[in-house]
Design a protein around this motif. Structure first.
Motif, PDB file in Angstrom:
ATOM      1  N   TRP A 115      -1.523  -2.095  20.080  1.00 12.38           N
ATOM      2  CA  TRP A 115      -0.278  -2.826  19.885  1.00 12.38           C
ATOM      3  C   TRP A 115      -0.344  -3.921  18.840  1.00 12.38           C
ATOM      4  O   TRP A 115       0.623  -4.602  18.585  1.00 12.38           O
ATOM      5  CB  TRP A 115       0.208  -3.403  21.214  1.00 12.38           C
ATOM      6  N   ARG A 116      -1.520  -4.145  18.256  1.00 13.24           N
ATOM      7  CA  ARG A 116      -1.635  -5.229  17.292  1.00 13.24           C
ATOM      8  C   ARG A 116      -2.244  -4.817  15.968  1.00 13.24           C
ATOM      9  O   ARG A 116      -2.543  -5.669  15.136  1.00 13.24           O
ATOM     10  CB  ARG A 116      -2.463  -6.392  17.891  1.00 13.24           C
ATOM     11  N   THR A 117      -2.488  -3.532  15.776  1.00 15.32           N
ATOM     12  CA  THR A 117      -3.030  -3.139  14.475  1.00 15.32           C
ATOM     13  C   THR A 117      -2.168  -2.045  13.867  1.00 15.32           C
ATOM     14  O   THR A 117      -1.390  -1.371  14.553  1.00 15.32           O
ATOM     15  CB  THR A 117      -4.464  -2.566  14.594  1.00 15.32           C
ATOM     16  N   ARG A 118      -2.345  -1.884  12.556  1.00 18.41           N
ATOM     17  CA  ARG A 118      -1.624  -0.853  11.841  1.00 18.41           C
ATOM     18  C   ARG A 118      -2.009   0.530  12.366  1.00 18.41           C
ATOM     19  O   ARG A 118      -1.163   1.397  12.572  1.00 18.41           O
ATOM     20  CB  ARG A 118      -1.973  -0.968  10.353  1.00 18.41           C
ATOM     21  N   LEU A 119      -3.331   0.696  12.597  1.00 13.23           N
ATOM     22  CA  LEU A 119      -3.821   1.987  13.081  1.00 13.23           C
ATOM     23  C   LEU A 119      -3.194   2.332  14.438  1.00 13.23           C
ATOM     24  O   LEU A 119      -2.758   3.465  14.667  1.00 13.23           O
ATOM     25  CB  LEU A 119      -5.353   1.946  13.208  1.00 13.23           C
ATOM     26  N   GLY A 120      -3.134   1.312  15.327  1.00 14.22           N
ATOM     27  CA  GLY A 120      -2.547   1.534  16.641  1.00 14.22           C
ATOM     28  C   GLY A 120      -1.096   1.956  16.521  1.00 14.22           C
ATOM     29  O   GLY A 120      -0.627   2.854  17.228  1.00 14.22           O
ATOM     30  N   TYR A 121      -0.390   1.318  15.597  1.00 19.33           N
ATOM     31  CA  TYR A 121       1.011   1.676  15.377  1.00 19.33           C
ATOM     32  C   TYR A 121       1.125   3.126  14.923  1.00 19.33           C
ATOM     33  O   TYR A 121       1.984   3.882  15.394  1.00 19.33           O
ATOM     34  CB  TYR A 121       1.618   0.730  14.332  1.00 19.33           C
TER      35      TYR A 121
END
Lengths: 366, 322
Positions: free
Chosen positions: A220-226
């Motif tokens: 929820w806090r990184t570009r990859l997670g998004y």
């Protein structure tokens, strides 16, 4: 269609599912001629009413946090990783190889090495199904099931023919060196005031909690997670937004396999202190139930892992003190997966109807 | 390896391939209708327990088999309600049913018999006996073919022959009947079937029920023919090997038979590591032979031996009107 309020979606749906699972479990216990009340009493007393019980409950929960997080990460990418069991077994192999042949001076350094070995081997075992899904479109569910069985065979081969010390009969590695012993709760200053007798729960528990935070940050806090979540929600949309599907499938599955593999530092390094056959003992599969019950959120996963830790330890107590076989926990596990995973829609429809009735009444009153 | 050993191997191949074949054909109906079923294992296990227990009480293998079918049908019904009526995730439902079966069978057997989760050993009419086919002994002196007929083809329980009969029946149903055409259509394009005025849910339910019946036979065979009674986890992953065979066969009945025979042959080989060693002159680890069906399936799934493409609408619940 009406929607449920957020609190109901987050808390009530899992609670009702759990309640249904509990009711059916109670009926099963009655059907085999035993007393459900006695069962729950024995389970509670043996797992959460004293420090010794907690020592086991938390030990099991530690493994389930890892495997639950593993399933969660894959789920967010729209992938159903049933291979946690095999990945956790391979993680055990990684731990064994890291600890057996290098004389580590201190457990903390050994832990880093073992964790790397565990994660690496777990991830490697997830890599082939991931690659086949990404590049050749082979269904990941089927390939990970197959890899569970291949892992089981591989582990038998490794333990019987390769790693078994000469002259020993049982298929297991030699004991890990004394220096690699992880402090369990009864050996940690402060905690040893509560845990006075030897318990299997060990420092790995805190690593599991840290991993839960890391997974939350990642998703929820990184570009990859998004990108992972976007890909899981809609592959065409993610593709259109320039997200590379191969990359996301590979990364999500590698993280997933790594997390499942990491479980081995808890059971193989922390508890058994050698690699035994069937080391994961079903924890990989319980990860599925934990992730579903925890609504694929790290906080939920930790809570669900605690619940399953309780179920596991309590179930073992049942097997010891009552006539109810230990397999009851497999039944409960199946029921939880059924209600929280597959019959989610049924529970939701039920609740939506109930809420609609309440709303109608409120309107009438106004 | 001499001819007698080969015959022995082929004989156990047939025995071991039968539960795989029945479960594989079971999966074929469900998956062809668009409902993925990884719960074959659980249905087989349930059926094995029911068949073993009832055969013990009644002393009649046929009644046992019927009970096995009923037990398996109950699980099939849960799978159907979950994945067709409530449009739940079919794969998760399958996983759940496998765990349920694994636990419930032991719980029930323990409650009934108190022997650590197994049924007492079955004997006499409580098991399916071995049938000797006509002229088996008379034809034995015929070179090559005689022993093959007498030792391999003859001397199995009726369920073995039934399994191969069902292969032919399934082929006929699938490719020569109206029901088969609809079944194949509903797995590829349910909307088209719906437009034609045929109930998608009804078709899928019927397919899932057929899966239940066949898994019931597979389980009954395990407990009352292959072995003498039910034992904890006795299916030992056969449901998944059957699934593997189904993919290997690309969801076609006759090919499914060959795939199951191949995987049954591997299982027979795994029981005779001495024979394997004598033939290839290298010590082959038994676990490798155990893993072979799974490895082959992964290779097939990877598309290196012709691509395995599942029914197009498989795994997706059908929603009428959008």
């Amino acid at each position: 269609m009406d929607r449920l309020p957020r609190w109901a979606d987050v808390a009530l749906v899992p609670f009702v599912s759990l309640l249904l699972a509990a009711i059916i479990s109670a009926l099963v216990i009655i059907a085999i001629g035993q007393d459900p009340w006695e069962a729950i009493t024995v389970m509670v007393e043996g797992s959460v009413m004293n420090a010794y019980g907690w020592g086991y409950t938390l030990y099991y929960a530690t493994s389930f946090i890892f495997t639950g997080l593993a399933v969660t990460v894959a789920f967010h990418a729209g992938l159903f990783n049933i291979g946690g069991e095999g990945q956790a077994q391979l993680g055990g192999l990684g731990v064994a190889l890291a600890l057996l042949f290098i004389p580590w001076p201190h457990w903390s350094i050994a832990l880093v090495a073992a964790a790397l070995g565990a994660a690496l081997f777990g991830a490697a075992w997830a890599a082939i199904p991931a690659y086949l899904q990404a590049k050749r479109g082979s269904h990941i569910v089927i390939t990970t099931i197959m890899f569970n069985y291949i892992a089981a065979s591989l582990m038998i081969f490794m333990l019987v023919d390769v790693l078994r010390p000469p002259g020993k009969m049982d298929p297991a590695t030699a004991n890990f060196p004394e220096a690699t012993h992880l402090p369990s709760f009864n050996e940690i200053p402060g905690l040893n005031l509560i845990f006075t007798s030897g318990v299997p729960a060990n420092v790995t528990f805190f690593i599991a909690l840290i991993m839960a935070v890391v997974v939350w940050l990642l998703l929820w806090r990184t570009r990859l997670g998004y990108q992972i979540r976007a890909f899981g929600k809609s592959e065409p949309a993610a593709r259109y937004a320039g997200i590379n599907p191969t990359k996301i499938i590979m990364i999500a599955m590698l993280i997933s396999g790594g997390l499942a593999g990491l479980m081995a530092i808890n059971n193989v390094m922390g508890e058994a202190e050698r690699l035994l056959g069937n080391s994961a003992s079903g924890a990989g599969f319980i990860g599925i139930a934990v992730a579903l019950m925890g609504r694929n959120h790290p906080v939920g996963v930790v809570l669900a892992a605690l619940l399953f830790g309780f179920l596991f330890q309590g179930g073992a107590e049942l097997g010891l003190w009552t006539k109810i076989p230990i397999e009851l926990r497999t039944v409960v596990q199946g029921l939880v997966i059924l209600f929280t995973g597959a019959l989610d829609m049924m529970v939701r429809m039920l609740l939506i109807r109930i809420f609609a009735v309440f709303r109608a009444r409120k309107l009438e009153a106004a | 390896m001499d001819y007698a050993t080969l015959l022995q191997l082929l004989d156990s191949t047939l025995r071991l391939a039968t539960p795989l074949l029945l479960a594989c054909l079971a999966g074929l109906y469900s998956e062809r209708s668009g409902v993925f079923d990884i719960g074959l294992e659980g249905k087989m296990l349930t059926a094995a327990m029911c068949a073993g227990a009832v055969a013990f009480y009644t002393g009649n293998a046929w009644v046992g088999a019927l009970a096995g079918i009923v037990g398996s049908l109950i699980f099939a019904l849960i799978h159907g309600v979950t994945s067709i009526t409530f449009r739940g995730n079919q794969l998760i439902a399958g996983v759940a049913l496998n765990f349920l079966a694994s636990g419930l069978t032991v719980l029930t057997a323990q409650a009934l018999f108190g022997q650590g989760g197994r049924t007492p050993p079955l004997e006499g009419a409580a098991r399916f006996g071995e049938l000797t086919l006509p002229f088996a002994e008379a034809l034995r002196p015929v070179p090559i073919l005689g022993p093959l007929y007498a030792d391999v083809i003859s001397g199995h329980s009726i369920l073995v022959y039934a399994a191969f009969g069902i292969v032919a029946l399934t082929w006929w149903v699938l490719y020569r009947t109206r029901y088969g055409l609809r079944l194949r259509a509903v797995g590829e394009n349910p909307a088209a079937v719906d437009t034609a005025g045929v109930s998608v849910k009804g078709l899928r339910f019927s397919a899932v029920m057929i899966t239940g019946v066949l898994c019931g036979l597979a389980g009954a065979y395990m407990a009352t023919a292959l072995q003498a009674g039910f034992g904890k986890e006795m299916t030992a992953g056969r449901g998944y090997i059957a699934l593997a065979a189904l993919i290997f066969a690309k969801w076609r009945p006759v090919q499914a038979m060959w795939a199951c025979l191949l995987f049954g042959f591997f299982q027979a080989l795994a029981l005779r590591p001495d024979v394997v060693e004598a033939v290839v002159h290298v010590k082959v680890p038994v676990p490798f032979l155990d893993a072979l069906p799974y490895i082959l399936t992964v290779i097939v799934l990877a598309g290196f031996i012709g691509k395995a493409i599942p029914p197009r609408a498989g795994g997706e619940p059908y929603v009428k009107e959008r």
